[in-house]
Scaffold this motif. Sequence first.
Motif, mmCIF file in Angstrom:
data_model
loop_
_atom_site.group_PDB
_atom_site.id
_atom_site.type_symbol
_atom_site.label_atom_id
_atom_site.label_comp_id
_atom_site.label_asym_id
_atom_site.label_seq_id
_atom_site.Cartn_x
_atom_site.Cartn_y
_atom_site.Cartn_z
ATOM 1 N N LEU A 152 40.525 56.475 -27.608
ATOM 2 C CA LEU A 152 41.412 57.626 -27.780
ATOM 3 C C LEU A 152 42.797 57.150 -28.183
ATOM 4 O O LEU A 152 43.418 57.721 -29.079
ATOM 5 C CB LEU A 152 41.492 58.454 -26.502
ATOM 6 C CG LEU A 152 42.537 59.558 -26.548
ATOM 7 C CD1 LEU A 152 42.064 60.701 -27.436
ATOM 8 C CD2 LEU A 152 42.876 60.049 -25.176
ATOM 9 N N ALA A 153 43.284 56.103 -27.526
ATOM 10 C CA ALA A 153 44.615 55.577 -27.845
ATOM 11 C C ALA A 153 44.708 55.187 -29.317
ATOM 12 O O ALA A 153 45.709 55.464 -29.976
ATOM 13 C CB ALA A 153 44.943 54.380 -26.957
ATOM 14 N N ALA A 154 43.658 54.582 -29.840
ATOM 15 C CA ALA A 154 43.667 54.162 -31.244
ATOM 16 C C ALA A 154 43.667 55.348 -32.198
ATOM 17 O O ALA A 154 44.144 55.240 -33.324
ATOM 18 C CB ALA A 154 42.462 53.274 -31.524
ATOM 19 N N SER A 155 43.173 56.496 -31.745
ATOM 20 C CA SER A 155 43.094 57.662 -32.626
ATOM 21 C C SER A 155 44.360 58.525 -32.600
ATOM 22 O O SER A 155 44.491 59.431 -33.413
ATOM 23 C CB SER A 155 41.892 58.527 -32.247
ATOM 24 O OG SER A 155 42.114 59.162 -31.001
ATOM 25 N N LEU A 156 45.272 58.260 -31.668
ATOM 26 C CA LEU A 156 46.486 59.071 -31.542
ATOM 27 C C LEU A 156 47.541 58.667 -32.565
ATOM 28 O O LEU A 156 47.545 57.533 -33.053
ATOM 29 C CB LEU A 156 47.069 58.919 -30.131
ATOM 30 C CG LEU A 156 46.241 59.483 -28.987
ATOM 31 C CD1 LEU A 156 46.845 59.075 -27.653
ATOM 32 C CD2 LEU A 156 46.133 60.997 -29.081
ATOM 33 N N ALA A 157 48.454 59.604 -32.848
ATOM 34 C CA ALA A 157 49.613 59.308 -33.692
ATOM 35 C C ALA A 157 50.463 58.245 -32.979
ATOM 36 O O ALA A 157 50.406 58.135 -31.751
ATOM 37 C CB ALA A 157 50.421 60.575 -33.925
ATOM 38 N N PRO A 158 51.255 57.478 -33.720
ATOM 39 C CA PRO A 158 52.001 56.360 -33.102
ATOM 40 C C PRO A 158 52.851 56.745 -31.882
ATOM 41 O O PRO A 158 52.814 56.043 -30.870
ATOM 42 C CB PRO A 158 52.875 55.846 -34.246
ATOM 43 C CG PRO A 158 52.125 56.204 -35.474
ATOM 44 C CD PRO A 158 51.438 57.501 -35.167
ATOM 45 N N ALA A 159 53.600 57.830 -31.958
ATOM 46 C CA ALA A 159 54.458 58.194 -30.826
ATOM 47 C C ALA A 159 53.619 58.603 -29.615
ATOM 48 O O ALA A 159 53.911 58.212 -28.482
ATOM 49 C CB ALA A 159 55.401 59.327 -31.220
ATOM 50 N N SER A 160 52.566 59.368 -29.837
ATOM 51 C CA SER A 160 51.685 59.776 -28.733
ATOM 52 C C SER A 160 50.958 58.564 -28.160
ATOM 53 O O SER A 160 50.757 58.469 -26.947
ATOM 54 C CB SER A 160 50.661 60.797 -29.218
ATOM 55 O OG SER A 160 51.295 61.986 -29.605
#
Length: 116
Positions: A43-51
């Motif tokens: 999930l972390a890899a799929s999030l936008a950079p700030a998120s």
Amino acid sequence: MVRRPGLHWKVRPYMTARGRTGSRSPLLIHTLVSTGNRYDPLLAASLAPASRTLYEQARRMSSVAELSAGCGLPLGLTRLLIGDLLKTGQLEVHDPRSAQDLALLERLRAGLARLT
């Protein structure tokens, strides 16, 4: 220009928020959030950079102010992105009254001091 870890230097915060200015659930600066036991690297890899930066920093219980300072994001944007992660169930809010010990208060004070 100062580089912030959570934002690309050419991207303005309102672009990261897609024009949104507020969250429906107001988060106070001392609200404690964390990923709990739900941290998911995919999930972390799929999030936008700030998120992604917020999500990774929230692996340990932190206040909204600490996350904002640690990620180099404006407080309003931090609240908005945390609200998004809360809606999807990726973060959880902790009752600050149950965790009021001296070490936590010292961390909160230090985080607020870094903001000024």
